[in-house]
Design a protein around this motif. Structure first.
Motif, PDB file in Angstrom:
ATOM      1  N   LEU A  86     -16.369   0.574   4.940  1.00  0.00           N
ATOM      2  CA  LEU A  86     -16.836   1.588   5.888  1.00  0.00           C
ATOM      3  C   LEU A  86     -15.918   2.814   5.889  1.00  0.00           C
ATOM      4  O   LEU A  86     -16.372   3.933   6.072  1.00  0.00           O
ATOM      5  N   ASN A  87     -14.625   2.540   5.675  1.00  0.00           N
ATOM      6  CA  ASN A  87     -13.668   3.649   5.653  1.00  0.00           C
ATOM      7  C   ASN A  87     -13.479   4.244   4.265  1.00  0.00           C
ATOM      8  O   ASN A  87     -12.713   5.197   4.093  1.00  0.00           O
ATOM      9  N   ARG A  88     -14.185   3.629   3.288  1.00  0.00           N
ATOM     10  CA  ARG A  88     -14.028   4.076   1.893  1.00  0.00           C
ATOM     11  C   ARG A  88     -12.543   4.118   1.508  1.00  0.00           C
ATOM     12  O   ARG A  88     -12.075   5.048   0.860  1.00  0.00           O
ATOM     13  N   ASP A  89     -11.839   3.097   1.976  1.00  0.00           N
ATOM     14  CA  ASP A  89     -10.404   3.046   1.715  1.00  0.00           C
ATOM     15  C   ASP A  89     -10.023   1.579   1.502  1.00  0.00           C
ATOM     16  O   ASP A  89     -10.128   0.772   2.434  1.00  0.00           O
ATOM     17  N   PRO A  90      -9.566   1.237   0.301  1.00  0.00           N
ATOM     18  CA  PRO A  90      -9.271  -0.175   0.026  1.00  0.00           C
ATOM     19  C   PRO A  90      -7.990  -0.681   0.685  1.00  0.00           C
ATOM     20  O   PRO A  90      -7.666  -1.867   0.571  1.00  0.00           O
ATOM     21  N   LEU A  91      -7.298   0.171   1.375  1.00  0.00           N
ATOM     22  CA  LEU A  91      -5.987  -0.192   1.927  1.00  0.00           C
ATOM     23  C   LEU A  91      -6.040  -1.469   2.773  1.00  0.00           C
ATOM     24  O   LEU A  91      -5.247  -2.393   2.584  1.00  0.00           O
ATOM     25  N   TYR A  92      -6.966  -1.527   3.699  1.00  0.00           N
ATOM     26  CA  TYR A  92      -7.018  -2.657   4.644  1.00  0.00           C
ATOM     27  C   TYR A  92      -7.304  -3.972   3.916  1.00  0.00           C
ATOM     28  O   TYR A  92      -6.653  -4.992   4.164  1.00  0.00           O
ATOM     29  N   PHE A  93      -8.270  -3.904   3.022  1.00  0.00           N
ATOM     30  CA  PHE A  93      -8.647  -5.111   2.286  1.00  0.00           C
ATOM     31  C   PHE A  93      -7.527  -5.538   1.347  1.00  0.00           C
ATOM     32  O   PHE A  93      -7.169  -6.719   1.287  1.00  0.00           O
ATOM     33  N   ALA A  94      -6.960  -4.599   0.627  1.00  0.00           N
ATOM     34  CA  ALA A  94      -5.908  -4.914  -0.341  1.00  0.00           C
ATOM     35  C   ALA A  94      -4.692  -5.515   0.372  1.00  0.00           C
ATOM     36  O   ALA A  94      -4.059  -6.438  -0.127  1.00  0.00           O
ATOM     37  N   ALA A  95      -4.395  -4.976   1.548  1.00  0.00           N
ATOM     38  CA  ALA A  95      -3.236  -5.487   2.293  1.00  0.00           C
ATOM     39  C   ALA A  95      -3.486  -6.925   2.755  1.00  0.00           C
ATOM     40  O   ALA A  95      -2.607  -7.786   2.663  1.00  0.00           O
ATOM     41  N   ILE A  96      -4.691  -7.189   3.269  1.00  0.00           N
ATOM     42  CA  ILE A  96      -4.956  -8.552   3.755  1.00  0.00           C
ATOM     43  C   ILE A  96      -5.025  -9.541   2.599  1.00  0.00           C
ATOM     44  O   ILE A  96      -4.741 -10.727   2.779  1.00  0.00           O
ATOM     45  N   CYS A  97      -5.387  -9.063   1.430  1.00  0.00           N
ATOM     46  CA  CYS A  97      -5.434  -9.952   0.254  1.00  0.00           C
ATOM     47  C   CYS A  97      -4.044 -10.485  -0.097  1.00  0.00           C
ATOM     48  O   CYS A  97      -3.918 -11.576  -0.658  1.00  0.00           O
ATOM     49  N   VAL A  98      -3.020  -9.705   0.234  1.00  0.00           N
ATOM     50  CA  VAL A  98      -1.652 -10.188   0.000  1.00  0.00           C
ATOM     51  C   VAL A  98      -1.428 -11.461   0.816  1.00  0.00           C
ATOM     52  O   VAL A  98      -0.908 -12.465   0.319  1.00  0.00           O
ATOM     53  N   MET A  99      -1.876 -11.414   2.059  1.00  0.00           N
ATOM     54  CA  MET A  99      -1.674 -12.580   2.936  1.00  0.00           C
ATOM     55  C   MET A  99      -2.551 -13.755   2.507  1.00  0.00           C
ATOM     56  O   MET A  99      -2.090 -14.890   2.423  1.00  0.00           O
ATOM     57  N   ILE A 100      -3.809 -13.452   2.222  1.00  0.00           N
ATOM     58  CA  ILE A 100      -4.738 -14.521   1.824  1.00  0.00           C
ATOM     59  C   ILE A 100      -4.283 -15.163   0.514  1.00  0.00           C
ATOM     60  O   ILE A 100      -4.359 -16.380   0.345  1.00  0.00           O
TER      61      ILE A 100
END
Lengths: 204, 281
Positions: free
Chosen positions: A32-46
């Protein structure tokens, strides 16, 4: 190796749906934000939470003892854990690549994703030898601290470097992401033999 | 007779406990019972055989090779049951089959399935939901389904009722039909060992007290009930004395017992108790 990976998968299969839901939420936020930042950051944790969940189950099952007694070499056992950690990160990377394609500024998006791919590798590289040395339960506090530190550091650097309020400017776009990715790969390359050494000398 | 397992001078030091100079073998075609009280070092020794610990000294040979140099193929010839709860509890038998197929070089799914049928073990129920008896039978089914020539069993019948124990002993009898095979079994249920074993290895406080053929033990030792003073006169023959409310009894060496002294057969459990709890005179 197949047996080790299959066991790891069976360990997390009962809970993988929760991780998927979590991932989907953050994917949508990034989309929605057209920004991979949030997803990429959470992928580190996952990417670390999934192998940790698997290793917790293995600890409870006495799987290390069983596998080594069954003839799985200790090197192969360690390799199996690293491979599973890598496979846990892979879906996140693939989905991040999809996000990059959907972004307007694809180069900036790619830089963000590469940065967090590196962070994910670094986190796994730091955590796995700790788990081999201390077991999941004993190293749990340390693991949480490492994960929080790496996650916070990666998120902060990402925001300061790539975000709307970036204060570090003028760097070539891929300088920091490239460095982080290289550092992540190098960390894994160092971490693996360390993990093998620890596990080879461990009484089970 | 050659040995499937040969342990020579095995040592392992921990803070507060050490295994010292453990030496015994598991010959081909033989069942060796491994006895000792809790904390004596049985599990540590078994872990040394299976490569789960690094010995401080000594050697372990399996199939004539140094245990540290065994290949996955060699290790696949060893079936192990590592006490209670030795199987992944989050899996069911069907999933275990899928995992083991890729762990053991010669996993036999059909054999595993036949054991599941023989023991009426459900394929789709989690191991965590099995009773103790079911769990131990499943562990043995796994150990017997990958072409093992040696079984190393750490308390496989602990906590089981007599019927379940009998079923497991029957399995082991069947396993031993092939001459090349061996079993090393540790157990506190000495009556089971007396039925099954050819040899007895006795460990106490990290040290081997003896490793003997079972029948030789019966011939060597006996129990004499007599007043303490009378036992004193037999001090050459006496191994250990136990005093009770109504007198004393002693474990004696038959060979040194004077003629005419009434002696009873000493069972393995009695021999063990006298060695550990008896007084020396």
């Amino acid at each position: 190796m197949k047996g080790l990976l299959y066991k790891s998968w069976l360990n997390v299969k009962p809970v993988v749906l929760y991780y998927i839901i979590f991932v989907v939420v953050f994917f949508l936020v990034s989309l929605l934000n057209r920004d991979p930042l949030y997803f990429a950051a959470i992928c580190v944790m996952i990417g670390v939470a999934v192998p940790l969940a698997s290793m917790t189950s293995d600890d409870k099952d006495g799987w290390e003892e069983f596998a080594v007694a069954a003839g799985v070499s200790r090197t192969r056992f360690v390799l199996g854990r690293y491979l599973f950690a890598l496979l846990s990160e892979l879906p996140g990377w693939v989905l991040s690549a999809v996000l990059v394609l959907l972004c307007e500024d694809r180069l900036a998006a790619l830089a963000t994703v590469l940065f967090y791919c590196g962070a994910g590798l670094l986190t796994a590289a730091l955590l796995l030898p700790l788990v081999f040395r201390f077991g999941v339960e004993k190293s749990r506090v340390l693991l949480v601290l490492v994960m929080v530190f790496v996650f916070a550091a990666a998120l902060t650097v990402g925001i300061l470097t790539f975000g709307e309020d970036a204060i570090v400017t003028g760097l070539p776009l891929f300088a920091l992401p490239g460095a982080m990715l290289a550092f992540g790969v190098a960390s894994v390359a160092v971490s693996l033999p360390v993990g093998v050494h620890i596990f080879k000398n461990k009484d089970l | 007779m050659s040995d499937n397992i040969r342990i020579q001078g095995l040592q392992k030091r921990y803070a507060g406990f050490s295994l010292e100079d453990v030496t015994f073998s598991v010959p081909r075609g033989a069942v060796v019972g491994f006895i000792g009280e809790n904390g004596a070092g049985k599990t540590t020794t078994i872990k040394g055989i299976l490569g789960l610990i690094r010995p401080s000294g000594g050697s372990v040979e399996i199939f004539g090779k140094d245990a540290a140099r065994l290949t996955a193929e060699d290790r696949g010839r060893i079936g192990a049951v590592l006490g209670e709860n030795c199987l992944p509890e989050s899996l069911n038998a069907g999933q275990l089959d899928g995992v083991m197929r890729h762990i053991f070089p010669h996993w036999e799914s059909e054999t595993f399935a036949s054991f599941l049928g023989r023991f009426s073990l459900p394929r789709n129920k989690k191991v965590a939901d099995f009773s103790r008896g079911m769990h131990q039978k499943l562990a043995l089914a796994v150990a017997l389904s990958h072409g093992a020539d040696v079984l190393v069993l750490d308390e496989p019948t602990a906590g089981l009722d007599p019927v379940a124990r009998d079923e497991i002993l029957e399995l082991l009898y069947d396993f031993m039909q092939e001459e090349r095979r061996s079993v090393l079994i540790s157990s506190h249920i000495v009556t089971d060992l007396e039925k099954l074993c050819d040899y007895i290895a006795f460990i106490h406080d990290g040290k081997m007290l003896f490793f003997e053929e079972k029948d030789a033990l019966y011939e060597r030792y006996a129990v004499v009930h007599a007043p303490a003073e009378a036992l004193q006169a037999l001090s050459d023959a006496v191994v250990a004395v136990r005093r009770g409310e109504f007198g004393a009894s002693a474990l004696v060496r038959r060979a040194k017992l004077p003629a005419g002294i009434a002696a009873e057969r000493a069972g393995i459990e009695e021999i063990m108790l006298y060695f550990i709890k008896g007084e020396r005179i």
